[in-house]
Design a protein around this motif. Structure first.
Motif, PDB file in Angstrom:
ATOM      1  N   GLY A   1      18.881  26.680  -9.688  1.00 41.34           N
ATOM      2  CA  GLY A   1      19.815  27.793  -9.601  1.00 41.34           C
ATOM      3  C   GLY A   1      19.656  28.591  -8.313  1.00 41.34           C
ATOM      4  O   GLY A   1      20.645  28.997  -7.697  1.00 41.34           O
ATOM      5  N   GLU A   2      18.414  28.815  -7.896  1.00 42.74           N
ATOM      6  CA  GLU A   2      18.186  29.557  -6.653  1.00 42.74           C
ATOM      7  C   GLU A   2      18.630  28.743  -5.436  1.00 42.74           C
ATOM      8  O   GLU A   2      19.122  29.307  -4.461  1.00 42.74           O
ATOM      9  CB  GLU A   2      16.711  29.972  -6.521  1.00 42.74           C
ATOM     10  CG  GLU A   2      16.264  31.018  -7.524  1.00 42.74           C
ATOM     11  CD  GLU A   2      16.860  32.404  -7.317  1.00 42.74           C
ATOM     12  OE1 GLU A   2      17.673  32.618  -6.396  1.00 42.74           O
ATOM     13  OE2 GLU A   2      16.508  33.302  -8.094  1.00 42.74           O
ATOM     14  N   ALA A   3      18.472  27.429  -5.493  1.00 43.09           N
ATOM     15  CA  ALA A   3      18.867  26.575  -4.362  1.00 43.09           C
ATOM     16  C   ALA A   3      20.377  26.390  -4.270  1.00 43.09           C
ATOM     17  O   ALA A   3      20.946  26.420  -3.176  1.00 43.09           O
ATOM     18  CB  ALA A   3      18.182  25.209  -4.471  1.00 43.09           C
ATOM     19  N   TRP A   4      21.041  26.204  -5.403  1.00 44.37           N
ATOM     20  CA  TRP A   4      22.453  25.825  -5.387  1.00 44.37           C
ATOM     21  C   TRP A   4      23.412  26.967  -5.712  1.00 44.37           C
ATOM     22  O   TRP A   4      24.613  26.834  -5.514  1.00 44.37           O
ATOM     23  CB  TRP A   4      22.687  24.636  -6.321  1.00 44.37           C
ATOM     24  CG  TRP A   4      21.984  23.437  -5.794  1.00 44.37           C
ATOM     25  CD1 TRP A   4      20.766  22.941  -6.187  1.00 44.37           C
ATOM     26  CD2 TRP A   4      22.402  22.611  -4.719  1.00 44.37           C
ATOM     27  NE1 TRP A   4      20.423  21.866  -5.431  1.00 44.37           N
ATOM     28  CE2 TRP A   4      21.417  21.625  -4.521  1.00 44.37           C
ATOM     29  CE3 TRP A   4      23.533  22.586  -3.897  1.00 44.37           C
ATOM     30  CZ2 TRP A   4      21.517  20.645  -3.547  1.00 44.37           C
ATOM     31  CZ3 TRP A   4      23.633  21.604  -2.931  1.00 44.37           C
ATOM     32  CH2 TRP A   4      22.634  20.659  -2.764  1.00 44.37           C
ATOM     33  N   MET A   5      22.905  28.065  -6.212  1.00 47.25           N
ATOM     34  CA  MET A   5      23.726  29.253  -6.473  1.00 47.25           C
ATOM     35  C   MET A   5      22.960  30.486  -6.017  1.00 47.25           C
ATOM     36  O   MET A   5      22.662  31.380  -6.806  1.00 47.25           O
ATOM     37  CB  MET A   5      24.089  29.332  -7.952  1.00 47.25           C
ATOM     38  CG  MET A   5      25.056  28.231  -8.351  1.00 47.25           C
ATOM     39  SD  MET A   5      25.050  27.884 -10.104  1.00 47.25           S
ATOM     40  CE  MET A   5      23.437  27.225 -10.349  1.00 47.25           C
TER      41      MET A   5
END
Length: 164
Positions: free
Chosen positions: A100-104
């Motif tokens: 989630g932190e990487a892609w959003m």
């Protein structure tokens, strides 16, 4: 396919989703990991209706992911805690945080940092390693049928072989 069909699939991913794939369930597990244990605290933080929270907690308890204990100071209240089975979901939640932190990402930076309690150091992202300890990319992985594989698992393994 309806969600109710997942438990009947001969697949560990489908069977995991059958137990914890409903979004409220994983958010409840997340909050229990963070130390919330009372029904009212969970309800307030999640903004969930009491009937949905009660149903999810009952299901998680039935599945032995969560255990319910009476509050020693208030006989009308209960505490919910993760069982060993529930605590074993930590790598899954950590992987979801990383993804989630990487892609959003949030424009202001990370929303959650996982840190080791004792050292207070940020933990490394969840990663897949070879037997020799070498990090592996998704493109370096194949599915191979195990001894309990059915036709569906064999089809996935075949798809992985032909993907190369």
């Amino acid at each position: 396919m309806h969600k109710a069909d997942l438990g009947g699939q001969h697949c560990p991913i489908a069977q995991t989703l059958e137990q914890v794939g409903e979004w409220w369930s994983l958010l409840i597990v997340r909050n229990l990991f963070c130390g919330m244990s009372r029904f009212d605290a969970l309800q307030q933080h999640l903004g969930i209706s009491s009937n949905i929270l009660a149903a999810r907690l009952k299901r998680l308890t039935t599945l032995q992911i969560v255990q319910r204990e009476a509050d020693p100071q208030d006989g009308r209240a209960w505490h919910y805690r993760l069982t060993e089975k529930g605590q074993a979901l930590a790598p899954l939640l950590a992987a979801m945080v990383d993804w989630g932190e990487a892609w959003m990402p949030h424009p202001k930076g990370r929303r959650i940092r996982l840190i080791e309690r004792q050292s207070r150091q940020v933990v490394r992202p969840v990663q897949i390693f070879s037997q020799a300890g070498v990090p592996l990319a998704a493109t370096e992985l194949d599915f191979e049928p195990g001894p309990a594989a059915d036709a569906s698992a064999r089809a996935l393994a075949e798809a992985a072989r032909t993907r190369r």
